[in-house]
Design an enzyme around this catalytic site. Structure first.
Site, mmCIF file in Angstrom:
data_model
loop_
_atom_site.group_PDB
_atom_site.id
_atom_site.type_symbol
_atom_site.label_atom_id
_atom_site.label_comp_id
_atom_site.label_asym_id
_atom_site.label_seq_id
_atom_site.Cartn_x
_atom_site.Cartn_y
_atom_site.Cartn_z
ATOM 1 N N HIS A 44 0.932 5.513 6.517
ATOM 2 C CA HIS A 44 0.710 6.077 5.184
ATOM 3 C C HIS A 44 0.868 7.602 5.212
ATOM 4 O O HIS A 44 0.841 8.221 6.278
ATOM 5 C CB HIS A 44 -0.679 5.668 4.680
ATOM 6 C CG HIS A 44 -0.833 4.175 4.567
ATOM 7 N ND1 HIS A 44 -1.372 3.407 5.591
ATOM 8 C CD2 HIS A 44 -0.496 3.323 3.575
ATOM 9 C CE1 HIS A 44 -1.362 2.128 5.221
ATOM 10 N NE2 HIS A 44 -0.831 2.053 4.017
ATOM 11 N N ASP A 56 -3.274 6.959 11.729
ATOM 12 C CA ASP A 56 -2.476 6.198 10.763
ATOM 13 C C ASP A 56 -1.111 6.870 10.636
ATOM 14 O O ASP A 56 -0.977 7.925 10.012
ATOM 15 C CB ASP A 56 -3.194 6.164 9.416
ATOM 16 C CG ASP A 56 -2.438 5.364 8.353
ATOM 17 O OD1 ASP A 56 -1.277 4.984 8.592
ATOM 18 O OD2 ASP A 56 -3.013 5.140 7.266
ATOM 19 N N SER A 114 0.814 -1.218 0.000
ATOM 20 C CA SER A 114 0.000 0.000 0.000
ATOM 21 C C SER A 114 0.847 1.267 0.000
ATOM 22 O O SER A 114 0.410 2.311 -0.498
ATOM 23 C CB SER A 114 -0.943 0.005 1.214
ATOM 24 O OG SER A 114 -0.204 -0.096 2.424
#
Length: 437
Positions: free
Chosen positions: A416, A413, A169
């Site tokens: 990311h 998060d 990702s």
């Protein structure tokens, strides 16, 4: 008394031989002629231009690759062959990965609202981030400058070609960044982005070009390849690179990046010797860095077998750092990247999640590569950017409980990155190494 000169053919032949040879040795004229013919033959020989590629790497510098003549022609000077897509050379042979972040009000290169392809987990402004300071940091190498990203040049170079990002990702975030950087050079009615499961394809119709993302978070085949499978006890099949690699054939520029699925605090990983269809499975546990080495080696061997160094290029983006423990940079003992708006100013900072043993494995494997893989060493410079993660400013796919809402750090998060942001700099490095290696 000297004998008279003969006019017979035999005597004429003997006279010619006397002219060309002196006491059994070549005359200077014939020697020069033969040397010239040999020189031309060597220049035209494909064998003369065969190279062995050697790698040099350190964890806080860039990965360099030189092309040197094989030992059979070691008496010749070192020769460097122009890489595909290259149009120039780096400025002063500069290490672009060694520098500092500087504030620049002309940044970012694009605005979030200008790119319709940013995914909800990366669109921080759309999901309520109140500040934009994280977008206005530009990487400045010591002793040189990065070339300005030129979307038109990039698309012209991709005309009739394919570019593909392969990995997890975070690699997908770099892919979306690249699409955002490039799409402005493509007419509005001549571009599209389509999803096919976890894979994505951006098509620029007028250029007959595609920029693609292929989901392979562990590179090798595993029991956790599907992105929606929540499997903690992962099994990776040794020697299975072709399971995914068959989808990479025909690509002109490959960009690999995989680490996050290897970095979940797991000391050992299961390796399958055989196939997943075997009734009795032969599974052994090996250390994570050893398993990672198997994956990287499989990728390297696939490139050597399937990629043409005269026509194609391969890049590998190093591990992207996490910021899940603010105590590492002198913050709260139980904090993370939530509410962080400043950079880490310690130039020696190295996050605990970034495995130096794995970096050494990459170095060791790439040092044996016969194909020029360009290493984008983004780890340490990205480690300074605790301010630039998605944090809580992203789409929450599962409704938050009252307990989580009361404690934002519990769902921030810190893996990311927001876009525009840090992955754009990674692609500036890619642009620089692609066109000015």
């Amino acid at each position: 008394m000297k004998p008279p000169l003969s006019s017979s053919p035999c005597s004429a032949s003997a006279s010619a031989s006397t002219t060309l040879f002196r006491k059994g040795r070549l005359s200077p004229y014939l020697f020069t002629l033969l040397a010239f013919i040999l020189f031309i033959t060597i220049l035209q020989s494909e064998d003369f231009t065969s190279y062995i590629f050697h790698a040099e790497f350190t964890t806080d510098r860039s990965f360099h690759r030189d092309q040197t003549i094989s030992s059979s022609t070691s008496k010749f000077e070192k020769v460097e062959e122009k890489l595909a897509f290259a149009i120039g050379e780096s400025e002063n042979n500069c290490d672009i990965f060694h520098g500092l972040w500087v504030q620049d009000e002309s940044w970012p290169i694009y605005e979030e609202w200008e790119c319709p392809y940013i995914q909800p987990q990366l669109a921080c402004q759309a999901y309520g981030r109140p500040d934009k300071g994280y977008q206005q940091w530009r990487w400045q190498p010591y002793g040189c400058s990065l070339p300005r990203f030129n979307a038109t040049l990039f698309m012209e170079s991709l005309r009739g070609k394919r570019m593909m990002f392969v990995g997890d990702s975070l690699n997908r975030g770099q892919y979306i960044s690249m699409v955002c950087l490039l799409h402005r050079a493509v007419a509005e009615n001549a571009k599209s982005l389509k999803n096919s499961g976890p894979n994505m394809v951006f098509t620029a119709k007028d250029y007959n070009a595609t920029v693609e993302f292929y989901w392979a978070p562990l590179l090798l085949e595993s029991n956790a390849d599907h992105p929606k499978k929540k499997i903690t006890d992962r099994i990776i099949r040794k020697g299975s690179i072709d399971v995914h690699g068959k989808h990479w054939k025909g690509v002109d520029i490959l960009v690999f990046g995989c680490y996050v699925w290897w970095a979940r605090g797991v000391e050992y990983i299961n390796i399958l010797r055989g196939t997943f269809e075997d009734e009795v499975k032969d599974v052994v546990k090996v250390r994570t860095e050893e398993a990672y080495g198997l994956a990287i080696e499989g990728m390297m061997e696939w490139c050597e077998k399937n990629m043409d160094p005269k026509k194609t290029r391969v890049f590998f983006t190093s591990m992207s750092p996490f910021h899940q423990k603010s105590s590492e940079w002198g913050g709260l003992p139980d904090g993370n990247c939530y509410n962080e708006t400043t950079l880490i100013d310690d130039p020696t900072y190295w996050g605990y999640e970034c495995s130096k043993p794995i970096m050494r494995v990459i170095s060791e494997v790439f040092s044996r590569s016969q194909f020029p893989i360009i290493f984008l060493n983004v780890t340490q410079l990205s480690g300074y950017r605790k301010d630039a993660h998605s944090s809580v400013y992203k789409k929450q796919w599962v409704p938050l409980t009252p307990e989580k809402i009361a404690n934002p750090m519990s769902y921030a998060d810190c893996v990311h990155w927001c876009l525009p942001g840090v992955p754009d700099t990674w692609n500036e490095f890619l642009f620089s190494k692609l066109f000015y290696p």
